[in-house]
Design an enzyme around this catalytic site. Structure first.
Site, PDB file in Angstrom:
ATOM      1  N   CYS A  57      -3.322   0.867   6.892  1.00 37.41           N
ATOM      2  CA  CYS A  57      -3.662   0.605   8.244  1.00 37.41           C
ATOM      3  C   CYS A  57      -4.028   1.393   8.981  1.00 37.41           C
ATOM      4  O   CYS A  57      -4.875   0.960  10.057  1.00 37.41           O
ATOM      5  CB  CYS A  57      -2.164   0.241   8.675  1.00 37.41           C
ATOM      6  SG  CYS A  57      -0.781   1.305   8.682  1.00 37.41           S
TER       7      CYS A  57
ATOM      8  N   GLU B  80       4.257  -4.093  12.238  1.00 29.94           N
ATOM      9  CA  GLU B  80       3.314  -3.251  11.909  1.00 29.94           C
ATOM     10  C   GLU B  80       2.055  -3.786  11.348  1.00 29.94           C
ATOM     11  O   GLU B  80       2.143  -4.206  10.203  1.00 29.94           O
ATOM     12  CB  GLU B  80       3.793  -1.959  11.228  1.00 29.94           C
ATOM     13  CG  GLU B  80       4.926  -1.385  11.869  1.00 29.94           C
ATOM     14  CD  GLU B  80       4.767  -0.332  12.930  1.00 29.94           C
ATOM     15  OE1 GLU B  80       3.476  -0.192  13.466  1.00 29.94           O
ATOM     16  OE2 GLU B  80       5.695   0.278  13.261  1.00 29.94           O
TER      17      GLU B  80
ATOM     18  N   ASN C 152       0.590  -1.238   0.017  1.00 28.61           N
ATOM     19  CA  ASN C 152       0.016  -0.249   0.020  1.00 28.61           C
ATOM     20  C   ASN C 152       0.692   1.347   0.186  1.00 28.61           C
ATOM     21  O   ASN C 152       0.401   2.372  -0.592  1.00 28.61           O
ATOM     22  CB  ASN C 152      -1.128  -0.136   1.071  1.00 28.61           C
ATOM     23  CG  ASN C 152      -0.381  -0.370   2.464  1.00 28.61           C
ATOM     24  OD1 ASN C 152       0.736  -0.516   2.489  1.00 28.61           O
ATOM     25  ND2 ASN C 152      -1.171   0.054   3.586  1.00 28.61           N
TER      26      ASN C 152
HETATM   27  P1  NAP Z   1       0.712  -9.523   3.769  1.00 31.15           P
HETATM   28  O1  NAP Z   1      -0.068 -10.518   3.126  1.00 31.15           O
HETATM   29  O2  NAP Z   1       0.790  -9.928   5.231  1.00 31.15           O
HETATM   30  O3  NAP Z   1       2.038  -9.255   3.182  1.00 31.15           O
HETATM   31  C1  NAP Z   1       2.890  -8.446   3.542  1.00 31.15           C
HETATM   32  C2  NAP Z   1       4.388  -8.814   3.057  1.00 31.15           C
HETATM   33  O4  NAP Z   1       4.547 -10.113   3.465  1.00 31.15           O
HETATM   34  C3  NAP Z   1       4.417  -8.722   1.625  1.00 31.15           C
HETATM   35  O5  NAP Z   1       5.755  -8.613   1.289  1.00 31.15           O
HETATM   36  C4  NAP Z   1       4.356 -10.424   1.362  1.00 31.15           C
HETATM   37  O6  NAP Z   1       4.895 -11.015   0.354  1.00 31.15           O
HETATM   38  C5  NAP Z   1       4.997 -10.841   2.583  1.00 31.15           C
HETATM   39  N1  NAP Z   1       4.843 -12.305   2.949  1.00 31.15           N
HETATM   40  C6  NAP Z   1       3.801 -13.198   2.526  1.00 31.15           C
HETATM   41  N2  NAP Z   1       3.794 -14.365   2.983  1.00 31.15           N
HETATM   42  C7  NAP Z   1       4.941 -14.417   3.598  1.00 31.15           C
HETATM   43  C8  NAP Z   1       5.674 -15.208   4.379  1.00 31.15           C
HETATM   44  N3  NAP Z   1       5.276 -16.554   4.501  1.00 31.15           N
HETATM   45  N4  NAP Z   1       6.698 -15.030   5.044  1.00 31.15           N
HETATM   46  C9  NAP Z   1       7.487 -13.791   5.046  1.00 31.15           C
HETATM   47  N5  NAP Z   1       6.553 -12.747   4.372  1.00 31.15           N
HETATM   48  C10 NAP Z   1       5.634 -13.160   3.678  1.00 31.15           C
HETATM   49  O7  NAP Z   1       0.142  -8.052   3.855  1.00 31.15           O
HETATM   50  P2  NAP Z   1      -0.435  -7.384   2.396  1.00 31.15           P
HETATM   51  O8  NAP Z   1      -2.073  -7.786   2.056  1.00 31.15           O
HETATM   52  O9  NAP Z   1       0.378  -7.087   1.455  1.00 31.15           O
HETATM   53  O10 NAP Z   1      -1.167  -5.840   3.118  1.00 31.15           O
HETATM   54  C11 NAP Z   1      -2.075  -5.325   3.787  1.00 31.15           C
HETATM   55  C12 NAP Z   1      -1.845  -5.675   5.283  1.00 31.15           C
HETATM   56  O11 NAP Z   1      -0.828  -4.747   5.604  1.00 31.15           O
HETATM   57  C13 NAP Z   1      -3.270  -5.146   6.176  1.00 31.15           C
HETATM   58  O12 NAP Z   1      -3.629  -5.839   7.282  1.00 31.15           O
HETATM   59  C14 NAP Z   1      -2.713  -3.697   6.462  1.00 31.15           C
HETATM   60  O13 NAP Z   1      -3.191  -3.325   7.832  1.00 31.15           O
HETATM   61  C15 NAP Z   1      -1.313  -4.023   6.863  1.00 31.15           C
HETATM   62  N6  NAP Z   1      -0.362  -2.740   7.002  1.00 31.15           N
HETATM   63  C16 NAP Z   1      -0.048  -2.315   8.234  1.00 31.15           C
HETATM   64  C17 NAP Z   1       0.485  -1.283   8.364  1.00 31.15           C
HETATM   65  C18 NAP Z   1       1.085  -0.492   9.721  1.00 31.15           C
HETATM   66  O14 NAP Z   1       1.943   0.305   9.667  1.00 31.15           O
HETATM   67  N7  NAP Z   1       0.265  -0.923  10.694  1.00 31.15           N
HETATM   68  C19 NAP Z   1       0.883  -0.419   7.334  1.00 31.15           C
HETATM   69  C20 NAP Z   1       0.439  -0.748   5.910  1.00 31.15           C
HETATM   70  C21 NAP Z   1      -0.300  -2.038   5.773  1.00 31.15           C
HETATM   71  P3  NAP Z   1       3.888 -11.301  -1.006  1.00 31.15           P
HETATM   72  O15 NAP Z   1       3.572  -9.725  -1.433  1.00 31.15           O
HETATM   73  O16 NAP Z   1       4.908 -11.596  -1.949  1.00 31.15           O
HETATM   74  O17 NAP Z   1       2.795 -11.855  -0.858  1.00 31.15           O
END
Ligand code: NAP
Ligand code: MG
Length: 493
Positions: free
Chosen positions: A292, A258, A160
């Site tokens: 987020c 995060e 994002n």
């Molecule tokens: P996600 O599915 O958890 O993915 C985040 C990152 O983790 C991506 O680079 C993803 O790679 C990687 N990943 C996936 N499987 C993994 C594994 N088995 N081991 C290690 N890394 C792995 O999250 P998203 O769907 O991209 O993002 C949305 C989420 O992020 C929402 O829940 C949002 O709230 C949260 N977010 C939180 C913040 C904060 O600061 N609190 C900020 C922004 C977003 P791939 O892309 O290759 O799958």
């Protein structure tokens, strides 16, 4: 932007390891397409494996031996140079970011500017890696604490905020003397390539920062498991964060997580409903709600519920949807079709649960809209705290209005979720504002404005929204450094 893309898109990118661009050992690449021009190829990116991860971590581990000894003011100066380069190339970065992510150009410029600001804070903090000096128990003993960088950091980013999230991890890591392997989200690797180029141009020695692109399972997982990785700074879903924490716990590697949010805005007898509506709408729908810290629940006293809902509806009419480059557009598409499908399913869930859909939730497919995953921003009212749309993170342009009878019920509703990232309150009653700040289970609290955070303040969440030291502010040094306690007996007579 489109002309620029026609000229520069379509190249093949490798991993950035030990200061070199290397193809993946797998020999494979994956294509990346424009979020709002489905058939425009942006580039081919390395489809990496564990072997590439191992090379990158070893490079970072080797580089740590010298980087951690570079005087902090020199590391700081390099970061200041990097911040300047981010600004110099803001246009190019914004084009890449908007193309891969979909957000509007204005949002992308804002994101690049924010990345430069956070880098400058980190550069300053490199000069404030402080310790304590305390009186000795015995005569002629000098007691002090000294902070040391922990080693190789795995930085894992979501899609994002493809510029600011990598920078938010890399800049402080470098400031405190750590080295980094970054894995961007599969949806958004392009801007990170540019970030590597700018870091190299800023004079960063080889191996200090390394990039490995590829999937979560083939790159993210081995990176988290690598024994030479001492800290994992992860931004993403709560589900993934929990798994990472378990793996890291197995070898006492640190985590800075995060995670998700379900952020409330409480409105209590507030006289400036138009202002509150503006703040709420901006916080709810910026980046198409894929933030987020997006406000996704409005909790309001019954007697103001309809007036506030009307004010929000009026403000939502100002939202103009379209592709990043179009003049006057202030909301882009969602990042992908599959994400759109997940967000859209919540519109059905909300209706089934008995909430009233006041506007939005339609998929747009006519003309230009057929080239991206577009949805109109949605507002539900008559929502109750038990409904799924009031509890689960939707991560899209969907806002719920929850009417309550009094302040206590409002605070209870605000806390009735598993998350605790950011929270807002609109009130002119000083006591209510402080009671909320005191009672809300949230990492960040905003009184009388939306959930916008500052580039020098700690950023993070409680409950299932985060774990480990907050990022951005001075709290970062608790993650990137460890403490050594030194006793010096300087007189033995
Ligand atoms: P996600 O599915 O958890 O993915 C985040 C990152 O983790 C991506 O680079 C993803 O790679 C990687 N990943 C996936 N499987 C993994 C594994 N088995 N081991 C290690 N890394 C792995 O999250 P998203 O769907 O991209 O993002 C949305 C989420 O992020 C929402 O829940 C949002 O709230 C949260 N977010 C939180 C913040 C904060 O600061 N609190 C900020 C922004 C977003 P791939 O892309 O290759 O799958
Ligand atoms: Mg995912």
């Amino acid at each position: 932007m489109l002309a620029w893309l026609d000229q520069y898109a379509g190249k093949t990118y490798g991993n950035f390891i030990q200061g070199e661009w290397l193809a993946s050992k797998s020999g494979r690449t994956v294509p990346l397409y424009h979020a709002a021009r489905k058939d425009q190829l942006l580039g081919y990116f390395a489809d990496s494996t564990e072997e590439d991860v191992d090379l990158a971590v070893k490079a970072a581990h080797e580089a740590f031996k010298t980087w951690s000894r570079v005087p902090a003011p020199e590391r700081s100066t390099m970061l200041l140079t990097f911040a300047g380069l981010l600004e110099r190339d803001a246009k190019e970065l914004a084009y890449m970011l908007s193309a891969e992510q979909g957000k509007t150009l204005a949002e992308s410029y804002g994101e690049v500017g924010r990345a430069a600001k956070e880098t400058r804070f980190a550069a300053g903090d490199a000069l404030r890696i402080d310790g304590e000096t305390l009186p000795g128990e015995r005569a002629h003993v000098w007691n002090s604490t000294v902070r040391y960088p922990i080693g190789v950091i795995a930085a894992i980013a979501p899609w994002n905020f493809p510029v600011v999230t990598p920078v938010r991890k890399i800049a402080p890591a470098l400031a405190y003397g750590c080295t980094v392997v970054i894995k961007p989200a599969s949806n958004t690797p392009w801007a990170t390539v540019k970030i590597m180029e700018l870091l190299a141009e800023a004079g960063l020695p080889r191996g200090v920062v390394n990039l490995v692109t590829g999937s979560g399972s083939r790159v993210g997982d081995p990176l988290v498991r690598h024994p030479l990785v001492r800290g994992i700074s992860f931004t993403g879903s709560t589900k993934q964060g929990l798994t990472i924490n378990e793996i890291a716990g197995g070898r006492l590697a640190r985590t800075q997580l995060e995670l998700g949010g379900k952020n409330p805005a409480v409105v209590l007898d507030y006289p400036h409903l138009e202002y509150a509506a503006k703040q709420i709408v901006s916080a709810a729908f910026t980046c198409s709600g894929q933030r987020c810290t997006a406000i996704s629940r409005v909790i309001v006293l019954q007697h103001q519920a309809e007036a506030l809902t009307e004010a929000i509806l009026k403000e939502m009419k100002q939202i103009k949807i379209g592709p990043a480059w179009e003049q006057g557009v202030n909301m882009g598409p969602l990042v992908s079709e599959s994400h759109l499908e997940s967000v859209r399913s919540y519109i059905e869930v909300g209706k089934r649960e008995g909430a009233r859909l006041r506007t939005g939730g339609e998929i747009l497919t006519a003309g230009e809209f057929s080239n991206g995953a577009y949805m109109t921003p949605a507002l539900f009212d008559q929502v109750t705290p038990e409904m799924r749309i009031a509890k689960e993170e939707i991560f899209g342009p969907v806002l719920s209005v929850i009417p309550v009878k009094d302040e206590q019920e409002a605070f209870e509703a605000a806390n009735a979720v598993d998350y605790g990232l950011a929270a807002a309150i609109f009130t002119e009653n000083l006591s209510s504002a402080y009671r909320y700040a005191d009672q809300i289970e949230s990492g960040m609290v905003h009184v009388n404005h939306g959930t916008a955070s500052a580039a020098h303040m700690p950023f993070g969440g409680v409950k299932l929204s985060g774990f480990g030291p907050y990022s951005i502010g001075s709290s970062n040094k608790e993650f990137f450094t460890e403490t050594k306690v030194v006793y010096v007996q300087y007189e033995t007579r």
